[in-house]
Design a protein around this motif. Structure first.
Motif, PDB file in Angstrom:
ATOM      1  N   ARG A 166      11.190  -0.207  12.564  1.00 24.09           N
ATOM      2  CA  ARG A 166       9.750  -0.314  12.826  1.00 24.09           C
ATOM      3  C   ARG A 166       8.952  -0.225  11.530  1.00 24.09           C
ATOM      4  NH1 ARG A 166       8.190   4.266  16.573  1.00 24.09           N
ATOM      5  NH2 ARG A 166       6.081   3.463  16.316  1.00 24.09           N
ATOM      6  N   LEU A 167       9.352   0.728  10.665  1.00 20.69           N
ATOM      7  CA  LEU A 167       8.603   0.889   9.417  1.00 20.69           C
ATOM      8  C   LEU A 167       8.794  -0.328   8.504  1.00 20.69           C
ATOM      9  CD1 LEU A 167       9.206   4.656   8.752  1.00 20.69           C
ATOM     10  CD2 LEU A 167       7.031   3.555   9.226  1.00 20.69           C
ATOM     11  N   VAL A 168      10.010  -0.883   8.500  1.00 18.51           N
ATOM     12  CA  VAL A 168      10.241  -2.092   7.701  1.00 18.51           C
ATOM     13  C   VAL A 168       9.308  -3.193   8.177  1.00 18.51           C
ATOM     14  CG1 VAL A 168      11.891  -3.934   7.252  1.00 18.51           C
ATOM     15  CG2 VAL A 168      12.611  -1.563   7.071  1.00 18.51           C
ATOM     16  N   ALA A 169       9.178  -3.325   9.521  1.00 13.09           N
ATOM     17  CA  ALA A 169       8.289  -4.354  10.063  1.00 13.09           C
ATOM     18  C   ALA A 169       6.851  -4.099   9.623  1.00 13.09           C
ATOM     19  CB  ALA A 169       8.393  -4.375  11.578  1.00 13.09           C
ATOM     20  N   VAL A 170       6.424  -2.819   9.631  1.00 13.83           N
ATOM     21  CA  VAL A 170       5.056  -2.499   9.213  1.00 13.83           C
ATOM     22  C   VAL A 170       4.851  -2.894   7.762  1.00 13.83           C
ATOM     23  CG1 VAL A 170       3.483  -0.614   8.681  1.00 13.83           C
ATOM     24  CG2 VAL A 170       4.710  -0.642  10.855  1.00 13.83           C
ATOM     25  N   LYS A 171       5.798  -2.499   6.901  1.00 14.04           N
ATOM     26  CA  LYS A 171       5.594  -2.728   5.472  1.00 14.04           C
ATOM     27  C   LYS A 171       5.622  -4.205   5.128  1.00 14.04           C
ATOM     28  CE  LYS A 171       6.069   1.732   4.973  1.00 14.04           C
ATOM     29  NZ  LYS A 171       6.631   3.026   4.779  1.00 14.04           N
ATOM     30  N   LEU A 172       6.530  -4.948   5.773  1.00 14.91           N
ATOM     31  CA  LEU A 172       6.546  -6.386   5.524  1.00 14.91           C
ATOM     32  C   LEU A 172       5.306  -7.036   6.118  1.00 14.91           C
ATOM     33  CD1 LEU A 172      10.309  -7.230   5.966  1.00 14.91           C
ATOM     34  CD2 LEU A 172       8.980  -7.187   3.871  1.00 14.91           C
ATOM     35  N   GLY A 173       4.830  -6.505   7.256  1.00 15.58           N
ATOM     36  CA  GLY A 173       3.610  -7.035   7.846  1.00 15.58           C
ATOM     37  C   GLY A 173       2.421  -6.843   6.919  1.00 15.58           C
ATOM     38  N   LEU A 174       2.356  -5.697   6.268  1.00 12.80           N
ATOM     39  CA  LEU A 174       1.231  -5.411   5.375  1.00 12.80           C
ATOM     40  C   LEU A 174       1.162  -6.418   4.231  1.00 12.80           C
ATOM     41  CD1 LEU A 174       1.301  -1.516   5.051  1.00 12.80           C
ATOM     42  CD2 LEU A 174      -0.396  -2.917   6.209  1.00 12.80           C
ATOM     43  N   VAL A 175       2.307  -6.864   3.735  1.00  8.68           N
ATOM     44  CA  VAL A 175       2.277  -7.827   2.633  1.00  8.68           C
ATOM     45  C   VAL A 175       2.376  -9.263   3.139  1.00  8.68           C
ATOM     46  CG1 VAL A 175       3.241  -6.215   0.964  1.00  8.68           C
ATOM     47  CG2 VAL A 175       4.768  -7.676   2.266  1.00  8.68           C
ATOM     48  N   GLY A 176       2.354  -9.428   4.468  1.00  7.21           N
ATOM     49  CA  GLY A 176       2.351 -10.776   5.026  1.00  7.21           C
ATOM     50  C   GLY A 176       3.690 -11.469   4.987  1.00  7.21           C
ATOM     51  N   LEU A 177       4.764 -10.699   5.105  1.00  3.91           N
ATOM     52  CA  LEU A 177       6.092 -11.311   5.044  1.00  3.91           C
ATOM     53  C   LEU A 177       6.911 -11.023   6.298  1.00  3.91           C
ATOM     54  CD1 LEU A 177       7.533 -10.842   1.452  1.00  3.91           C
ATOM     55  CD2 LEU A 177       6.849 -12.940   2.582  1.00  3.91           C
ATOM     56  N   SER A 178       6.230 -10.828   7.432  1.00  2.00           N
ATOM     57  CA  SER A 178       6.969 -10.469   8.643  1.00  2.00           C
ATOM     58  C   SER A 178       8.111 -11.427   8.936  1.00  2.00           C
ATOM     59  CB  SER A 178       6.034 -10.473   9.845  1.00  2.00           C
ATOM     60  OG  SER A 178       5.034  -9.530   9.655  1.00  2.00           O
ATOM     61  N   LYS A 200       7.419 -11.186  -5.187  1.00  3.08           N
ATOM     62  CA  LYS A 200       6.473 -10.149  -5.589  1.00  3.08           C
ATOM     63  C   LYS A 200       6.063  -9.309  -4.393  1.00  3.08           C
ATOM     64  CE  LYS A 200       5.347  -9.538  -9.725  1.00  3.08           C
ATOM     65  NZ  LYS A 200       4.801 -10.569 -10.575  1.00  3.08           N
ATOM     66  N   ARG A 201       5.718 -10.015  -3.312  1.00  3.64           N
ATOM     67  CA  ARG A 201       5.227  -9.288  -2.142  1.00  3.64           C
ATOM     68  C   ARG A 201       6.333  -8.454  -1.510  1.00  3.64           C
ATOM     69  NH1 ARG A 201       2.737 -13.341   1.687  1.00  3.64           N
ATOM     70  NH2 ARG A 201       3.796 -15.000   0.566  1.00  3.64           N
ATOM     71  N   ALA A 202       7.545  -9.006  -1.494  1.00  9.41           N
ATOM     72  CA  ALA A 202       8.661  -8.236  -0.940  1.00  9.41           C
ATOM     73  C   ALA A 202       8.908  -7.000  -1.809  1.00  9.41           C
ATOM     74  CB  ALA A 202       9.916  -9.100  -0.875  1.00  9.41           C
ATOM     75  N   GLY A 203       8.764  -7.171  -3.135  1.00 12.56           N
ATOM     76  CA  GLY A 203       8.927  -6.036  -4.040  1.00 12.56           C
ATOM     77  C   GLY A 203       7.884  -4.969  -3.755  1.00 12.56           C
ATOM     78  N   LEU A 204       6.652  -5.407  -3.435  1.00 10.98           N
ATOM     79  CA  LEU A 204       5.604  -4.436  -3.120  1.00 10.98           C
ATOM     80  C   LEU A 204       5.945  -3.703  -1.819  1.00 10.98           C
ATOM     81  CD1 LEU A 204       2.928  -3.146  -3.698  1.00 10.98           C
ATOM     82  CD2 LEU A 204       1.780  -5.055  -2.603  1.00 10.98           C
ATOM     83  N   ALA A 205       6.439  -4.454  -0.839  1.00  8.28           N
ATOM     84  CA  ALA A 205       6.823  -3.802   0.425  1.00  8.28           C
ATOM     85  C   ALA A 205       7.900  -2.757   0.157  1.00  8.28           C
ATOM     86  CB  ALA A 205       7.335  -4.848   1.414  1.00  8.28           C
ATOM     87  N   SER A 245      -3.723 -13.288  -3.141  1.00  7.28           N
ATOM     88  CA  SER A 245      -4.046 -12.348  -4.191  1.00  7.28           C
ATOM     89  C   SER A 245      -5.170 -11.414  -3.745  1.00  7.28           C
ATOM     90  CB  SER A 245      -4.422 -13.155  -5.426  1.00  7.28           C
ATOM     91  OG  SER A 245      -5.084 -12.380  -6.339  1.00  7.28           O
ATOM     92  N   ARG A 246      -6.139 -11.974  -3.056  1.00  5.52           N
ATOM     93  CA  ARG A 246      -7.245 -11.200  -2.500  1.00  5.52           C
ATOM     94  C   ARG A 246      -6.710 -10.190  -1.483  1.00  5.52           C
ATOM     95  NH1 ARG A 246     -12.512 -11.816  -0.414  1.00  5.52           N
ATOM     96  NH2 ARG A 246     -12.912  -9.651   0.144  1.00  5.52           N
ATOM     97  N   ARG A 247      -5.782 -10.656  -0.670  1.00  2.00           N
ATOM     98  CA  ARG A 247      -5.171  -9.807   0.343  1.00  2.00           C
ATOM     99  C   ARG A 247      -4.430  -8.633  -0.303  1.00  2.00           C
ATOM    100  NH1 ARG A 247      -2.558 -11.108   5.518  1.00  2.00           N
ATOM    101  NH2 ARG A 247      -0.844  -9.654   5.759  1.00  2.00           N
ATOM    102  N   MET A 248      -3.757  -8.925  -1.442  1.00  2.00           N
ATOM    103  CA  MET A 248      -3.078  -7.867  -2.196  1.00  2.00           C
ATOM    104  C   MET A 248      -4.089  -6.824  -2.654  1.00  2.00           C
ATOM    105  SD  MET A 248       0.210  -8.051  -2.825  1.00  2.00           S
ATOM    106  CE  MET A 248       0.490  -8.696  -1.221  1.00  2.00           C
ATOM    107  N   ASP A 249      -5.239  -7.323  -3.164  1.00  2.00           N
ATOM    108  CA  ASP A 249      -6.274  -6.398  -3.633  1.00  2.00           C
ATOM    109  C   ASP A 249      -6.725  -5.490  -2.492  1.00  2.00           C
ATOM    110  OD1 ASP A 249      -6.020  -7.695  -5.987  1.00  2.00           O
ATOM    111  OD2 ASP A 249      -7.886  -8.836  -5.828  1.00  2.00           O
TER     112      ASP A 249
END
Ligand SMILES: Nc1ncnc2c1ncn2[C@@H]1O[C@H](COP(=O)(O)OP(=O)(O)OP(=O)(O)O)[C@@H](O)[C@H]1O
Ligand SMILES: [Mg+2]
Lengths: 378, 260
Positions: B122-134, B150-155, B179-183
């Protein structure tokens, strides 16, 4: 964030049938292992026309554990056709929640592959044939690159060839010496035990000389090189593959055959015969040491017998074999490196496969040579 | 919380590879809960400083204090303990190439928490969802685009809900919207989770959007030449080179001489 007096994460629904309120209490810290879930049908009892409210008066610290829970709530609300009034939630939590997609990924049905023995056999056969085709093509293009190089139009750099030669030759001397010395010594040892029974001590020299020069020196040297250098080629090329280095080469028009495979294969083909001759000498010396110390044999007698036993054609056969082994090991390990995947695990797989393919290939090819040599009476 | 205001203090730091000094005599403070930008031209040593703050490169001189404790004089065990509070996004993503994206995010949780497999999922899904990589849970890193890596690295950096996040070029290689979404994500992580974020970046737009403090490094003088938030550096910095950098201008020749 502090570790002291943490309250367990709890939630409760109230107001079933009418406007529902979801009360959140305690510390919702996933890293402390607190991660309650929200049932998919948790909102079915709520009134359809009023939004779900939140009461966070008792909420302590929170991290992504709370977000995971709220995401569950949000999706349960969507699937039950209810709305959620997020105003009661911490602002940052609402915003993080907003970044998450509304629908969880539909779990893809797991595809079950039925692998019958016949399918497997067919697949393996096709893969093997394909692989043989690819290796032949790589051999062909390597030979062509070599031809172009001799005409001065190739893309191989002298420095690369030289570095490969140093690696495949001088730096392999010690291990080749040790292996061949021991092989010669072992042969002499086994022979001595038997031949002494017939007082034929001196024929140990024939046994060692023939076995070493015809078979063992070439095969053992090739096996050592397959493990040492073939594995290194495959690992190096697989790593380059993972870093997109091969792609970078081919984009600017440098073929990986000319730039990487040719110097590697050529260096091995140049060095292997020399290592074989050197290995033969050391092997004979190994037998000599054992014979002198164990048997009733004089040093000049041993050398005489060895020289008499060996014809020039034996060396010719050995040299031919070692060139063929070198080509086989070089091309197959480069091919394995070039077709490796792009992850770090693939590098290990490529190195292992190159070593196995090299050793098995050398022994199989040696068997072919034995039959051919027999037919031609060498 | 009766803790000092600055979470991380750097004092008199000198970093070198052998004889090659990258930065010398650096001092700055990172306030708790701030988003701190490390700025400067390419090759000036931003990533190197980050490496020394996360325990990968021992400084030649100087100290780095976390919560007042000297990071580099502690034993390896103490450093590892502190390091568990860090989340790090490397410049190249540095995903573990033999694991899928989901497994990359799950691994730290499997190692360092007592969560069960379902919770981790569940937490993996949340973190990938936050960076838009579900959608990329089961993808191998080699099959991702540069920006997705990059986004996966951030997750993965978010896996353990870190107190301190180190982000090396989080928005390089991303399209303007992502990039805006990352900000937004960075700001909300700070506001929501109370994380302190240290970001290395060249992307002026995202620097102005997120950072509220920072330090500007110079490659020639090999030290910090300005302190403050990106916006104040752009508007009020005495150093013409810094102002020019923050406004994407060329430094006028006269100034260049003054600098050299
Ligand atoms: N492992 C290393 N060995 C020797 N020198 C290094 C090493 N890593 C970096 N350097 C040098 O340190 C300097 C700073 O490098 P660093 O990667 O920190 O730059 P950076 O500011 O992050 O640049 P960029 O913005 O391009 O990422 C460079 O001059 C580089 O050549
Ligand atoms: Mg960098």
């Amino acid at each position: 964030m502090t570790a002291h007096d943490e309250a367990p994460a709890r939630w409760a629904m109230s107001g079933a049938g009418g406007p529902c309120i979801l009360r959140l209490e305690g510390d919702w810290l996933a890293r402390r292992g607190a991660l309650p879930g929200f049932p998919k049908d948790g909102l079915v009892g709520c009134g359809a026309d009023v939004s779900l409210q939140f009461d966070i008066a008792g909420l302590g610290h929170w991290d992504s554990g709370l977000i995971a829970f709220l995401w569950d709530v949000k999706r349960a609300a969507i699937s039950a056709g209810r709305t959620v009034d997020a105003a009661g939630l911490p602002l940052a939590a609402t915003k993080l929640l907003g970044l998450l997609p509304d629908q969880a990924m539909a779990q893809e049905a797991v595809v079950v592959h039925h692998i019958g023995p016949l399918n497997w056999l067919g697949g393996q056969t096709l893969a093997t044939l394909h692989e043989m085709g690819m290796i032949s093509r790589l051999s062909g293009s390597t030979a062509r690159a070599g031809w172009q190089f001799t005409r001065g139009r190739g893309l191989m750099r002298g420095t690369d060839l030289w570095a490969n030669i140093l690696d495949a030759g001088p730096q392999a001397l010690i291990i080749v010496s040790i292996v061949n010395f021991l092989i010669g010594a072992i042969l002499a040892f086994v022979g001595a035990v038997e031949l002494r029974k017939f007082s034929a001590d001196i024929y140990v020299a024939n046994l060692v000389g023939l076995a070493v020069v015809r078979e063992m020196a070439a095969v053992m040297t090739a096996i050592v090189m397959a493990g040492r250098t073939g594995g290194a080629y495959a690992a190096r090329i697989a790593t380059m593959q993972g870093n997109e280095e091969i792609d970078a080469l081919s984009v600017i028009g440098i073929s990986s055959t000319g730039y990487i495979v040719l110097p590697a294969v050529l260096a091995m083909m140049l060095m292997m015969p020399l290592l074989y001759l050197y290995g033969s000498l050391i092997g004979v010396f190994g037998g000599f040491v054992v014979a002198i110390s164990m048997l009733n044999v004089t040093a000049p007698g041993y050398w005489n017998e060895t020289v008499n036993a060996l014809a020039f054609s034996q060396f010719g056969l050995g040299v031919t074999k070692s060139v063929a082994f070198a080509f086989l090991i070089g091309v197959s390990s480069c091919r394995i490196g070039l077709r490796a995947g792009r992850s770090s695990a693939d590098v290990g797989v490529a190195a292992t496969r190159a070593v196995v393919a090299g050793i098995v290939g050398v022994i199989a090819l040696d068997a072919v040579f034995a039959v051919v040599a027999e037919t031609f009476g060498i | 919380m009766s803790k000092t205001e600055s979470l991380l203090s750097v004092r008199g730091l000198t970093l070198a590879f052998g004889d090659h000094v990258v930065q010398q005599d650096l001092s700055f403070d990172v306030r708790r809960g701030s988003i701190f930008a490390v700025m400067g031209p390419s090759g000036c040593g931003k990533s190197t400083i980050m490496r020394s703050m996360i325990g990968l490169l021992r400084p030649t001189l100087g100290t780095i204090l976390f919560d007042g404790a000297d990071y580099w004089t502690g034993t390896d065990a103490v450093r590892a303990e502190m390091g568990r509070r860090f989340g790090v996004l490397f410049q190249g993503g540095a995903l573990w190439s033999a694991l899928t994206v989901g497994e990359n995010v799950a691994l730290p949780m499997q190692m360092f928490t007592t969560l069960d497999a379902v919770s981790i999922q569940r937490l993996v899904a949340v973190k990938l969802g936050l960076v838009g990589l579900s959608a990329a849970v089961d993808t191998m890193p080699s099959a991702l685009s540069g920006g997705m890596r990059k986004r996966a690295g951030l997750a993965r950096a978010l896996a353990l809900d870190p107190d301190i996040l180190f982000l090396d070029e989080p928005s390089a290689g991303l399209d303007p919207v992502t990039s805006r979404r990352m900000d937004d994500l960075i700001l909300n992580l700070r506001d929501g989770l109370g994380a302190t974020i240290i970001v290395v970046s060249h992307e002026l737009a995202s620097l102005f959007a997120v950072a509220d403090d920072g330090v500007f490094l110079d490659a020639v003088r090999k030290t910090a030449i300005a302190h403050g938030s990106p916006a104040t550096l752009r508007d009020g910095c005495a150093d013409p080179q810094v102002r020019a950098f923050m406004r994407r201008e060329q430094v006028e020749p006269a100034h260049k001489e003054a600098v050299g």
